[in-house]
Design an enzyme around this catalytic site. Structure first.
Site, mmCIF file in Angstrom:
data_model
loop_
_atom_site.group_PDB
_atom_site.id
_atom_site.type_symbol
_atom_site.label_atom_id
_atom_site.label_comp_id
_atom_site.label_asym_id
_atom_site.label_seq_id
_atom_site.Cartn_x
_atom_site.Cartn_y
_atom_site.Cartn_z
ATOM 1 N N GLY A 10 0.596 -1.415 -0.339
ATOM 2 C CA GLY A 10 0.633 0.050 -0.275
ATOM 3 C C GLY A 10 0.766 1.354 -0.236
ATOM 4 N N TYR A 145 -14.690 1.840 10.797
ATOM 5 C CA TYR A 145 -12.592 1.896 10.303
ATOM 6 C C TYR A 145 -12.526 2.431 11.501
ATOM 7 C CZ TYR A 145 -8.069 3.888 8.993
ATOM 8 O OH TYR A 145 -6.806 4.111 8.706
#
Ligand code: UDP
Length: 317
Positions: A10, A145
């Protein structure tokens, strides 16, 4: 050290792999490539101290031989991504943290959790010190999240207390720089791509909400210092790593227009649900514990990031 990095392909994970290799460590990178990309680590694939495995860390993780540290960076992190993958986000924060802690425990390895300023939710205190418990809507859209990371922190502290593991928790604030995806939906990448294409900049709400942006090199430096800091009672507590330079979203829009010399208009769009009104890290703990402070100015960081996007986000038309 032999270091396992989940989410290693990422944005932050790939910079972390690169930095740890440069410091002489061996890196085992795991990623399921939902939001990460092999492009981010293509230049590392031939390195003799680097290994990449496509693996979803919500499933059992098998690593042969010794491991000295496990860094859990796997998770969608842009609001656009976690709103698109709500269940995967909850699973990687909960099951993925459980698996990676289990791996670290089995190997007798140090563990570092990538947590987030989102644990503070829409904060009622500004700037946010680590002692602030936050203001989070558990059933809101962003809750997937926020609560996944809050659970991950709780699980990490439970493994530290119950198993005596050497754990660390970094609370990462907004970070920008090369390797952000042009369409990941975050404000800096959106504005730069829109400005370069001479498209309107999409400002959500009135643009009076604030964020504080840290250049990726500074962020990585702080995270690596936290990983390598000698064990002490303070080092197991969460540590904010971010840049305290706070701006409104409108100020960021103007800065980007200025630095790209763009004539793009501003297009006001609805404010997403539970969008935090303010955000700014109190970095006293990082300064005292790690001797760390950010060094790259917003202007310099934006120039480097704009340079990166110029080569990738070709102007429309
Ligand atoms: N934002 C915006 N325009 C965009 C993208 C984001 O005005 O095209 C705003 C968003 O509403 C938020 C801030 O910029 O207030 C930062 O958003 P981002 O998605 O980068 O990260 P967040 O800090 O919300 O996780």
């Amino acid at each position: 050290m032999r270091i396992v990095i989940t989410g290693g392909s990422g944005f932050l994970g790939s910079h972390l792999c690169e930095r740890l290799l440069a410091l002489g460590h061996e890196v085992v990178c795991l990623d399921n490539l939902i939001t990460g990309s092999v492009d981010n680590i293509a230049h590392l694939l031939g390195h003799e101290r680097f290994r990449f495995y496509k693996h979803d860390v919500t499933e059992y993780i098998f690593i042969a031989d010794n491991v000295d540290a496990v860094m859990h960076f796997a998770s969608p992190a842009s609001p656009r991504d976690y709103l698109e993958h709500p269940i995967k986000t909850l699973k990687v924060g909960a099951l993925g943290t459980h698996k990676t802690l289990g791996l670290a425990k089995d190997k007798g390895a140090r563990f570092l959790l990538a947590s987030t300023s989102e644990t503070y939710g829409d904060p009622l205190v500004n700037p946010q010190p680590e002692t602030y418990w936050g203001n989070v809507n558990p059933i809101g859209l962003r809750g997937v999240y926020d609560e996944a990371k809050r659970f991950a922190e709780a699980l990490t502290m439970a493994y530290h207390r119950s198993h005596g593991m050497d754990t660390r928790i970094v609370r990462i604030f907004n970070t920008y720089g090369p390797r952000m995806r042009p369409h990941d939906g975050r404000v800096v990448s959106n504005f730069i791509v829109q400005a370069l294409r001479r498209e309107p900049l999409t400002v959500y709400g009135t643009g009076a909400q604030t964020r504080s942006f840290c250049y990726v090199d500074d962020e990585i430096e702080g995270i690596v210092r936290l990983l390598l800091a000698p064990a002490s009672p303070g080092v197991h507590e969460p540590v904010n790593i971010g840049n305290p330079h706070e701006l409104t979203v409108m100020e960021i829009a103007r800065k980007v227009l200025d630095l790209t010399d763009s004539s793009s208009a501003i297009d006001f769009k609805p404010l997403p649900q539970d969008d935090p009104k303010v955000r700014r890290p109190d970095i006293t703990r990082a300064q005292k514990l790690l001797g760390w402070s950010p060094t790259v100015s917003l202007e310099e960081g934006l120039r480097r990031t704009i340079g990166y996007f110029r080569t990738r986000a070709a102007p429309a038309g």
